[in-house]
Scaffold this active site. Structure first.
Site, PDB file in Angstrom:
ATOM      1  N   GLN A 170      70.125  -2.877  39.838  1.00  0.00           N
ATOM      2  CA  GLN A 170      71.150  -3.922  40.015  1.00  0.00           C
ATOM      3  C   GLN A 170      70.526  -5.285  39.684  1.00  0.00           C
ATOM      4  O   GLN A 170      69.318  -5.383  39.473  1.00  0.00           O
ATOM      5  CB  GLN A 170      71.655  -3.907  41.467  1.00  0.00           C
ATOM      6  CG  GLN A 170      72.817  -2.960  41.708  1.00  0.00           C
ATOM      7  CD  GLN A 170      73.418  -3.110  43.089  1.00  0.00           C
ATOM      8  OE1 GLN A 170      72.724  -3.462  44.034  1.00  0.00           O
ATOM      9  NE2 GLN A 170      74.710  -2.822  43.215  1.00  0.00           N
ATOM     10  N   ASP A 237      81.272  -3.498  39.170  1.00  0.00           N
ATOM     11  CA  ASP A 237      81.576  -2.158  38.683  1.00  0.00           C
ATOM     12  C   ASP A 237      82.733  -2.018  37.701  1.00  0.00           C
ATOM     13  O   ASP A 237      82.580  -1.518  36.601  1.00  0.00           O
ATOM     14  CB  ASP A 237      81.829  -1.243  39.883  1.00  0.00           C
ATOM     15  CG  ASP A 237      80.726  -1.341  40.934  1.00  0.00           C
ATOM     16  OD1 ASP A 237      79.821  -2.174  40.783  1.00  0.00           O
ATOM     17  OD2 ASP A 237      80.769  -0.581  41.904  1.00  0.00           O
ATOM     18  N   GLU A 473      84.737  -7.889  52.298  1.00  0.00           N
ATOM     19  CA  GLU A 473      83.992  -7.679  51.048  1.00  0.00           C
ATOM     20  C   GLU A 473      84.552  -8.595  49.950  1.00  0.00           C
ATOM     21  O   GLU A 473      83.817  -9.227  49.223  1.00  0.00           O
ATOM     22  CB  GLU A 473      84.151  -6.201  50.683  1.00  0.00           C
ATOM     23  CG  GLU A 473      83.326  -5.722  49.522  1.00  0.00           C
ATOM     24  CD  GLU A 473      83.611  -4.246  49.211  1.00  0.00           C
ATOM     25  OE1 GLU A 473      84.537  -3.654  49.815  1.00  0.00           O
ATOM     26  OE2 GLU A 473      82.899  -3.683  48.359  1.00  0.00           O
TER      27      GLU A 473
HETATM   28  C1  2M8 Z   1      79.889  -1.826  45.083  1.00  0.00           C
HETATM   29  O1  2M8 Z   1      79.360  -0.760  44.315  1.00  0.00           O
HETATM   30  C2  2M8 Z   1      79.202   0.587  44.799  1.00  0.00           C
HETATM   31  C3  2M8 Z   1      78.439   1.364  43.732  1.00  0.00           C
HETATM   32  O2  2M8 Z   1      77.179   0.814  43.521  1.00  0.00           O
HETATM   33  C4  2M8 Z   1      80.474   1.302  45.110  1.00  0.00           C
HETATM   34  O3  2M8 Z   1      81.575   0.821  44.780  1.00  0.00           O
HETATM   35  O4  2M8 Z   1      80.397   2.398  45.677  1.00  0.00           O
HETATM   36  C5  2M8 Z   1      79.687  -3.117  44.250  1.00  0.00           C
HETATM   37  O5  2M8 Z   1      80.444  -4.165  44.782  1.00  0.00           O
HETATM   38  C6  2M8 Z   1      78.209  -3.500  44.213  1.00  0.00           C
HETATM   39  O6  2M8 Z   1      78.022  -4.725  43.569  1.00  0.00           O
HETATM   40  C7  2M8 Z   1      77.635  -3.579  45.632  1.00  0.00           C
HETATM   41  O7  2M8 Z   1      76.246  -3.801  45.550  1.00  0.00           O
HETATM   42  C8  2M8 Z   1      77.923  -2.289  46.424  1.00  0.00           C
HETATM   43  C9  2M8 Z   1      77.538  -2.405  47.893  1.00  0.00           C
HETATM   44  O8  2M8 Z   1      78.102  -3.567  48.459  1.00  0.00           O
HETATM   45  O9  2M8 Z   1      79.307  -1.949  46.368  1.00  0.00           O
END
Ligand code: 2M8
Length: 506
Positions: A170, A237, A473
């Site tokens: 990341q 994502d 979030e």
């Molecule tokens: C989100 O990503 C994860 C996959 O890595 C998911 O959707 O399961 C994104 O917002 C990412 O930027 C972030 O680091 C993560 C955890 O907050 O969630």
């Protein structure tokens, strides 16, 4: 003065580096009255420029600055699993790479040793290549998909056997986080400063290895732009940035079956990526496994291969930050790191579209530019290098009606996609909602570069957005409704830094 810190340390039940798992003592969430008093003390001692009345007015009287500070600290405490902080209590019950770095900054405001431990736990998952993986898994948690069994990183000899991790990375915000931790602790001095000074010589070489991995494997041709193999690596994502590249990811019938967990935790499907997007995400994981997570093979075979201008801009500034850390610990790499910062600053500048002023990602499979109206276009504002006129133009765009000045926005913060764009989806994850962590990051980077006139209002509007106390979030930018996970760790970290860091402009 360190009352808030003392209480927070007691509550965290701090454990040793690498120790992962739920806290051994039950989490209690006492009414925040007592902590509020202490939050007032720390705020008054560290950030006298924040006027509670101003914040209270801006936040519609729901949570004032003191209560919000206390609540943010409690959210971090509640999400702690010993040595790591879950990115979110249910939706993301493991440690994510850039989340952890941001969380460490938040923790530095209340508990410096716990902040160092957060980074140490993440770096315990570092690969032999130097890559810092995007997820370090808590072995006691099974509530997230894809978990370690799906990633199967054992196919690579470079992956650690414990802790288990994902096989991608990341954005490299870690050196910037350490720099910020030093600013926070440097202001307080004393034991906090001493803890950081003792910790830096151990963390520096690991960050150096991480940066060298990115230089060697993610920009092997020296273009000054980092390449990614998965939209998850960008952290944004399902951003419209990646629509063109994902359209070329053809999911084969051999994709093993799977069950999503995110839509169970968050049943409103409009807030999450689509099933087609998930199929593509999981398909790429299969491709990466097939290449044994070997960068040389991946570059030839993976069907998603793009530059990432936002990550490259972060890398430019992170190299500046790491050069300063090198000097601080007496290491000899400062010149190498500064040259690297320049290389990536130039790469970002070269990706700017002269018509729009925006930085543009490139699909490395086709060579095609992938213009989009997303926050990533503002990448040059993070790292500079485009000259004063171009920067002024980009700054004007940021506050224009297409962005924070859009008349229908609930708060004057950056949505992830311009509300004026046909791609804008106000509830859908990285396709429109505004993310407090991103607005904080922009405010912080702008302030770091002396762009106070942009940083100040962005900070004030971010605090106002957070005034609902949900620490969500992301937020629906037109109504201000909280979306995604509530009590998200990096949102709590952002709130703490926005509220009590000592160096914000008034
Ligand atoms: C989100 O990503 C994860 C996959 O890595 C998911 O959707 O399961 C994104 O917002 C990412 O930027 C972030 O680091 C993560 C955890 O907050 O969630």
């Amino acid at each position: 003065m360190p009352n808030l810190q003392a209480e927070f340390a007691w509550l965290t039940g701090r454990t040793h580096p690498g120790s992962i798992g739920r806290p051994r003592t039950p989490v209690q969430r006492p009414a925040c009255a007592r902590l509020t008093r202490e939050a007032v003390a720390i705020r008054d001692a560290t950030a006298p420029s924040i006027s509670p009345d101003r914040v209270r007015g801006a936040t519609r009287g729901v949570w004032d600055a003191h209560e919000l500070t206390a609540r943010a600290a409690y959210v971090l405490r509640g999400n702690s699993a010993g040595g790591m902080t879950r990115a979110a209590p249910d939706l993301y019950p493991h440690q994510w790479s850039w989340d952890a770095a941001f969380v460490a900054v938040g923790l530095a405001h209340v508990d410096v040793p716990r902040a160092c431990l957060e980074m140490d736990t993440l770096l315990a998952g570092q690969w032999r290549t130097g890559m810092v993986p995007h997820i370090v898994f808590d072995p006691t948690e099974t509530g997230y998909f894809p978990g370690p069994d799906r990633w199967e990183c054992e196919v690579s000899a470079d992956a650690p056997t414990a802790p288990r991790t994902s096989g991608i990375c990341q954005p490299p915000v870690h050196a910037l986080a350490v720099e910020r931790m030093l600013e926070v602790a440097g202001h307080r001095g004393g034991a906090d400063q001493a803890t950081l000074d003792a910790w830096l010589p151990a963390v520096y070489p690991r960050l150096l290895a991480w940066h060298r991995y990115l230089v060697r494997h993610r920009d092997p041709e020296g273009t000054g732009l980092l390449a990614i193999y998965h939209g998850w690596e960008s952290g944004m994502d399902n951003s419209p940035r990646w629509d063109d590249a994902y359209a070329r990811v053809l999911v084969g019938p051999e994709l093993p079956p799977y069950t999503r967990r995110d839509t169970t935790v968050l049943p409103d499907l409009s807030q999450r990526p689509t099933q087609q997007e998930y199929d593509r995400y999981l398909w790429i994981v299969e491709e990466l496994k097939l290449a044994s997570y070997d960068d040389t093979l991946i570059r030839k075979s993976v069907s998603f291969h793009t530059t990432d201008v936002f990550m490259s801009a972060i890398f430019a500034v992170a190299n500046d930050a790491l050069a300063l850390l090198a000097e601080r610990v007496g290491a000899g790499e400062a010149a190498e790191l500064r040259a690297c910062a320049e290389r990536f600053r130039r790469g970002v500048a070269a990706s700017v579209d002269v018509e729009t002023g925006f930085a543009v990602d490139t699909d490395l499979r086709t060579g095609a530019a992938m213009p989009s109206e997303t926050i990533a276009g503002f990448a040059p504002l993070l790292c500079g290098g485009i000259g004063a006129d171009a920067e002024d133009r980009l700054a004007d765009l940021l506050v224009s009606e297409a962005w924070t000045g859009h008349p229908k926005l609930r708060h004057a913060v950056l949505p992830t996609t311009s509300p004026a764009s046909p791609a804008f989806r106000p509830r859908t994850y990285w396709r429109g909602p505004s993310w407090p962590v991103m607005n904080w990051f922009f405010a912080w980077m702008l302030q770091r570069r002396g762009a106070t006139a942009l940083a100040g209002p962005l900070r004030a509007a971010s605090i106002a957005q957070l005034g609902d106390g949900a620490l969500a979030e992301y937020y629906e930018p037109l109504t201000g409704a909280p979306l995604g996970s509530l009590d998200q760790s990096w949102t709590a970290a952002a709130a703490l830094d926005l509220l009590i860091a000592p160096d914000w402009p008034d």
